[in-house]
Design a protein around this motif. Structure first.
Motif, PDB file in Angstrom:
ATOM      1  N   UNK A   1      39.228  42.502 137.152  1.00 19.18           N
ATOM      2  CA  UNK A   1      40.606  41.999 137.546  1.00 19.18           C
ATOM      3  C   UNK A   1      41.421  43.020 136.727  1.00 19.18           C
ATOM      4  N   UNK A   2      41.241  43.178 135.388  1.00 21.61           N
ATOM      5  CA  UNK A   2      42.206  43.912 134.668  1.00 21.61           C
ATOM      6  C   UNK A   2      42.239  45.368 134.965  1.00 21.61           C
ATOM      7  N   UNK A   3      40.804  45.953 135.372  1.00 19.02           N
ATOM      8  CA  UNK A   3      40.816  47.268 135.843  1.00 19.02           C
ATOM      9  C   UNK A   3      41.355  47.478 137.293  1.00 19.02           C
TER      10      UNK A   3
ATOM     11  N   UNK B   1      43.809  60.411 137.220  1.00 25.37           N
ATOM     12  CA  UNK B   1      43.079  60.639 136.025  1.00 25.37           C
ATOM     13  C   UNK B   1      43.358  60.385 134.773  1.00 25.37           C
ATOM     14  N   UNK B   2      44.500  60.809 134.329  1.00 25.66           N
ATOM     15  CA  UNK B   2      45.185  60.396 133.004  1.00 25.66           C
ATOM     16  C   UNK B   2      45.055  59.097 132.843  1.00 25.66           C
TER      17      UNK B   2
ATOM     18  N   UNK C   1      43.141  54.534 129.721  1.00 27.00           N
ATOM     19  CA  UNK C   1      42.787  52.947 129.982  1.00 27.00           C
ATOM     20  C   UNK C   1      41.539  52.628 129.610  1.00 27.00           C
ATOM     21  N   UNK C   2      40.734  53.656 129.585  1.00 23.56           N
ATOM     22  CA  UNK C   2      39.314  53.598 128.883  1.00 23.56           C
ATOM     23  C   UNK C   2      38.109  53.715 130.155  1.00 23.56           C
ATOM     24  N   UNK C   3      38.755  54.197 131.050  1.00 22.26           N
ATOM     25  CA  UNK C   3      37.843  54.537 132.310  1.00 22.26           C
ATOM     26  C   UNK C   3      36.558  55.382 131.942  1.00 22.26           C
ATOM     27  N   UNK C   4      35.570  55.153 132.363  1.00 24.06           N
ATOM     28  CA  UNK C   4      34.061  55.883 132.140  1.00 24.06           C
ATOM     29  C   UNK C   4      34.151  56.899 133.222  1.00 24.06           C
ATOM     30  N   UNK C   5      34.640  58.387 132.566  1.00 23.61           N
ATOM     31  CA  UNK C   5      34.834  59.428 133.362  1.00 23.61           C
ATOM     32  C   UNK C   5      33.423  60.083 133.738  1.00 23.61           C
TER      33      UNK C   5
ATOM     34  N   UNK D   1      34.389  49.000 135.510  1.00 17.14           N
ATOM     35  CA  UNK D   1      33.747  48.287 134.031  1.00 17.14           C
ATOM     36  C   UNK D   1      32.198  47.967 134.629  1.00 17.14           C
ATOM     37  N   UNK D   2      31.861  47.628 136.124  1.00 19.82           N
ATOM     38  CA  UNK D   2      30.328  47.308 136.463  1.00 19.82           C
ATOM     39  C   UNK D   2      29.685  48.441 136.671  1.00 19.82           C
TER      40      UNK D   2
END
Length: 136
Positions: A19-21, A96-97, A102-106, A125-126
Motif C-alpha cells: 500500500x505504501x509503495x 525512476x528518480x 523512495x527505496x525502490x529495488x532498481x 516490495x514483494x
C-alpha cells in the motif's frame, strides 16, 4: 466486439508495504480494501484510468492450501518469478528518480531500448517486476 482490461492481479506478501509503495510512491489511488478469512485484497489504480485496476492479492488466496504449496509460492514470489506489470509515464527519468529515492529495488536504470522505447524497471516490495516506459 469491444474488449477492455479491467483488472490484473499481483501477489504481495505484505499489504501494508505494498500500500505504501503503490499509493505513496507511485501515486495510485486505493479503490478497495477487503479482508476475508484472514486474507486481504487491495485494489489500486491510476486516477487517469478509472476503469483499470491492480488487485494486490495474497500470494496464495486459498485457505485450504497445503503448507508446502504456501512455501513454494512464497519462494517464487521472493525470487520475483510470479508476475509483473508494465506502466507508461510521461517522464521515465523523473519516475525512476522518484521510485529510487523512495527505496525502490532498481532492476534497470532508464535506457533507450533498441526497439525505440525508453524504459526502466524496479521490483516492488514483494519482488514483482514493474517496468515504466515512455508514453507514446
Amino acid at each position: 466486439m469491444n474488449i477492455k482490461l479491467a483488472q490484473c492481479f499481483i501477489a504481495v506478501d505484505d499489504h501494508d508495504k505494498a500500500l505504501t509503495f503503490y499509493r505513496d510512491v507511485l501515486g495510485l489511488e486505493v479503490r478497495n480494501d477487503v479482508s476475508f478469512e484472514g486474507m486481504r485484497w487491495l485494489t489500486v489504480g491510476s486516477p487517469g484510468q478509472p476503469g483499470v485496476e491492480i488487485v494486490l492479492e495474497p500470494p496464495l488466496a486459498d485457505p485450504n492450501a497445503s503448507e508446502a504449496d504456501r512455501k513454494a509460492v512464497a519462494e517464487l514470489l521472493a525470487k520475483g518469478l510470479l508476475r509483473g506489470v508494465n506502466f507508461t509515464t510521461d517522464d521515465v527519468d523523473a519516475t525512476f528518480e522518484r521510485v529510487r529515492e523512495a527505496g525502490g529495488d532498481v532492476l534497470q536504470e532508464p535506457i533507450d531500448q533498441p526497439y525505440g522505447v525508453r524504459d526502466c524497471a524496479f521490483r516492488d516490495p514483494a519482488g514483482n517486476m514493474l517496468r515504466f516506459s515512455a508514453a507514446g
